[in-house]
Design a protein around this motif. Structure first.
Motif, PDB file in Angstrom:
ATOM      1  N   LEU A 102      -2.722  -1.354 -38.006  1.00 49.32           N
ATOM      2  CA  LEU A 102      -2.750  -2.412 -36.997  1.00 49.32           C
ATOM      3  C   LEU A 102      -3.460  -3.655 -37.528  1.00 49.32           C
ATOM      4  CD1 LEU A 102      -3.454  -0.343 -33.759  1.00 49.32           C
ATOM      5  CD2 LEU A 102      -1.389  -1.668 -34.256  1.00 49.32           C
TER       6      LEU A 102
ATOM      7  N   TRP B 135     -14.903   0.274 -31.687  1.00 48.55           N
ATOM      8  CA  TRP B 135     -13.540   0.791 -31.743  1.00 48.55           C
ATOM      9  C   TRP B 135     -13.233   1.276 -33.162  1.00 48.55           C
ATOM     10  CZ3 TRP B 135      -9.897  -3.183 -28.871  1.00 48.55           C
ATOM     11  CH2 TRP B 135     -10.289  -3.255 -27.528  1.00 48.55           C
TER      12      TRP B 135
ATOM     13  N   LEU C 171      -9.804   1.900 -35.324  1.00 45.51           N
ATOM     14  CA  LEU C 171      -8.346   1.818 -35.405  1.00 45.51           C
ATOM     15  C   LEU C 171      -7.854   1.922 -36.848  1.00 45.51           C
ATOM     16  CD1 LEU C 171      -7.648  -0.970 -32.743  1.00 45.51           C
ATOM     17  CD2 LEU C 171      -7.608   1.516 -32.464  1.00 45.51           C
TER      18      LEU C 171
ATOM     19  N   GLU D 277      -0.265   6.716 -30.306  1.00 33.45           N
ATOM     20  CA  GLU D 277      -0.199   6.399 -28.877  1.00 33.45           C
ATOM     21  C   GLU D 277      -0.022   4.898 -28.669  1.00 33.45           C
ATOM     22  OE1 GLU D 277      -0.078   7.041 -24.817  1.00 33.45           O
ATOM     23  OE2 GLU D 277      -0.099   8.560 -26.418  1.00 33.45           O
ATOM     24  N   ILE D 278      -0.743   4.095 -29.444  1.00 29.17           N
ATOM     25  CA  ILE D 278      -0.624   2.639 -29.325  1.00 29.17           C
ATOM     26  C   ILE D 278       0.774   2.183 -29.718  1.00 29.17           C
ATOM     27  CG2 ILE D 278      -1.446   0.449 -30.273  1.00 29.17           C
ATOM     28  CD1 ILE D 278      -4.225   1.820 -30.530  1.00 29.17           C
ATOM     29  N   TYR D 279       1.297   2.719 -30.816  1.00 32.68           N
ATOM     30  CA  TYR D 279       2.648   2.342 -31.254  1.00 32.68           C
ATOM     31  C   TYR D 279       3.702   2.782 -30.245  1.00 32.68           C
ATOM     32  CZ  TYR D 279       2.137   0.075 -35.765  1.00 32.68           C
ATOM     33  OH  TYR D 279       1.878  -0.846 -36.748  1.00 32.68           O
TER      34      TYR D 279
ATOM     35  N   ARG E  91       3.395   2.931 -27.144  1.00 28.46           N
ATOM     36  CA  ARG E  91       3.307   2.042 -25.985  1.00 28.46           C
ATOM     37  C   ARG E  91       3.832   0.637 -26.286  1.00 28.46           C
ATOM     38  NH1 ARG E  91      -0.760   3.192 -22.048  1.00 28.46           N
ATOM     39  NH2 ARG E  91      -1.355   5.385 -22.152  1.00 28.46           N
ATOM     40  N   LEU E  92       3.542   0.121 -27.486  1.00 26.33           N
ATOM     41  CA  LEU E  92       3.717  -1.312 -27.723  1.00 26.33           C
ATOM     42  C   LEU E  92       4.756  -1.700 -28.767  1.00 26.33           C
ATOM     43  CD1 LEU E  92      -0.071  -2.370 -27.775  1.00 26.33           C
ATOM     44  CD2 LEU E  92       1.516  -2.457 -25.828  1.00 26.33           C
TER      45      LEU E  92
ATOM     46  N   VAL F  84      -2.801  -5.093 -28.229  1.00 25.18           N
ATOM     47  CA  VAL F  84      -3.603  -3.886 -28.468  1.00 25.18           C
ATOM     48  C   VAL F  84      -4.939  -4.003 -27.756  1.00 25.18           C
ATOM     49  CG1 VAL F  84      -4.717  -2.452 -30.218  1.00 25.18           C
ATOM     50  CG2 VAL F  84      -2.486  -3.499 -30.697  1.00 25.18           C
TER      51      VAL F  84
ATOM     52  N   LEU G 238      -4.467  -3.529 -24.058  1.00 29.28           N
ATOM     53  CA  LEU G 238      -4.223  -2.122 -23.730  1.00 29.28           C
ATOM     54  C   LEU G 238      -5.522  -1.324 -23.726  1.00 29.28           C
ATOM     55  CD1 LEU G 238      -2.373   0.381 -23.320  1.00 29.28           C
ATOM     56  CD2 LEU G 238      -2.188   0.499 -25.823  1.00 29.28           C
ATOM     57  N   LEU G 239      -6.331  -1.474 -24.772  1.00 28.20           N
ATOM     58  CA  LEU G 239      -7.535  -0.662 -24.902  1.00 28.20           C
ATOM     59  C   LEU G 239      -8.648  -1.096 -23.952  1.00 28.20           C
ATOM     60  CD1 LEU G 239      -7.630  -0.186 -28.773  1.00 28.20           C
ATOM     61  CD2 LEU G 239      -6.785   1.398 -27.031  1.00 28.20           C
TER      62      LEU G 239
ATOM     63  N   LEU H 186      -8.279   5.916 -23.877  1.00 23.65           N
ATOM     64  CA  LEU H 186      -7.530   6.161 -25.110  1.00 23.65           C
ATOM     65  C   LEU H 186      -8.465   6.230 -26.311  1.00 23.65           C
ATOM     66  CD1 LEU H 186      -4.461   3.776 -24.606  1.00 23.65           C
ATOM     67  CD2 LEU H 186      -4.497   6.268 -24.373  1.00 23.65           C
TER      68      LEU H 186
END
Length: 250
Positions: free
Chosen positions: A110, A196, A198, A211-213, A215-216, A228, A231-232, A238
């Motif tokens: 990311l 965080w 990532l 999970e992030i991928y 979703r987005l 991102v 979302l977080l 998450l």
């Protein structure tokens, strides 16, 4: 302050190998239908300050697929020692005639091209040998961006003798502020989340990224890192997926 010449080649060198001890093969692990490294390359191509991208991998046959992937994406590659990553960077920088080297690790799927550009521009606008965006300057793990002169990299390559300094490319620079002019690029308020995580070192790190991928991500359109963050910030649960993972100590 005088801006460094922009005529120099700004080379982003990405260290990548399949022999990770904690999560073997992670750089080629499927993420949203593509190898994780493919997403990283796609994101770095969005950075407008980079003249070239080089995937720095090892001589080992097990890393042949990394070379194949680099060629599929039309980016350069360089092969060097497995453990002596500093030698790999020096060789790659020499191969492409880099004047400025941007260091990115392959476990950051990311990586934010906007942040990469901002760090490079900050470096070019100041008289430093090395500038980094990292946890110590307020960023979370996974956006780490390091920029240095080729001269500083080569000096470290000549002088560094201990194994940790050979493996961790910029460690010698950090340990010798009397030799190198060092600086940190401060995280802007909207990206100031040093707690965080990532990057991908263990399976649970990958679960969060996946999970992030899921979703987005939309094929052909790299995720905007601001999405991102949104979302977080709105679903902090998450972040519990990999909250227990500890960073490897040098």
């Amino acid at each position: 302050m005088e801006v460094k010449s922009t005529l120099v080649t700004i080379a982003c060198i990405v260290q990548a190998r399949t022999g990770s001890t904690r999560l073997p093969g992670k750089v080629l692990k499927p993420l949203a239908g593509r190898p994780m490294l493919s997403h990283l390359i796609e994101r770095l191509k969005e950075a407008v300050t980079l003249d070239t991208i080089v995937i720095g991998t090892t001589y080992l046959p097990q890393d042949d697929p990394i070379v194949d992937l680099a060629e599929q994406h039309g980016v350069a590659w360089y092969r060097g020692p497995q453990e002596d990553v500093l030698a790999r960077y020096a060789g790659a920088a020499e191969m492409v005639g880099a004047g400025v080297v941007v260091r990115i690790t392959s476990d950051c799927p990311l990586i934010d091209p906007v942040t990469v550009d901002n760090v490079v521009r900050y470096f070019l606008a100041h008289d430093y040998d090395y500038v980094a965006a990292w946890v110590g300057s307020g960023f979370h793990r996974g956006l780490d961006t390091e920029v240095c002169t080729r001269e500083a990299l080569m000096k470290a390559h000549r002088l560094a003798e201990d194994a940790p300094s050979r493996e961790h490319v910029t460690l010698y620079l950090h340990r010798h502020p009397e030799i190198f002019r060092l600086a940190s690029y401060p995280a802007p308020p909207e990206l100031r989340h040093p707690d965080w995580r990532l990057c991908v070192d263990e399976e649970d790190d990958f679960r969060l990224i996946e999970e992030i991928y899921n979703r987005l991500y939309r094929p052909g359109s790299p995720i905007d890192f601001r999405d991102v963050v949104h979302l977080l910030e709105n679903e902090p649960r998450l972040l519990q997926i990999n909250a227990h993972v500890r960073q490897k100590v040098v």
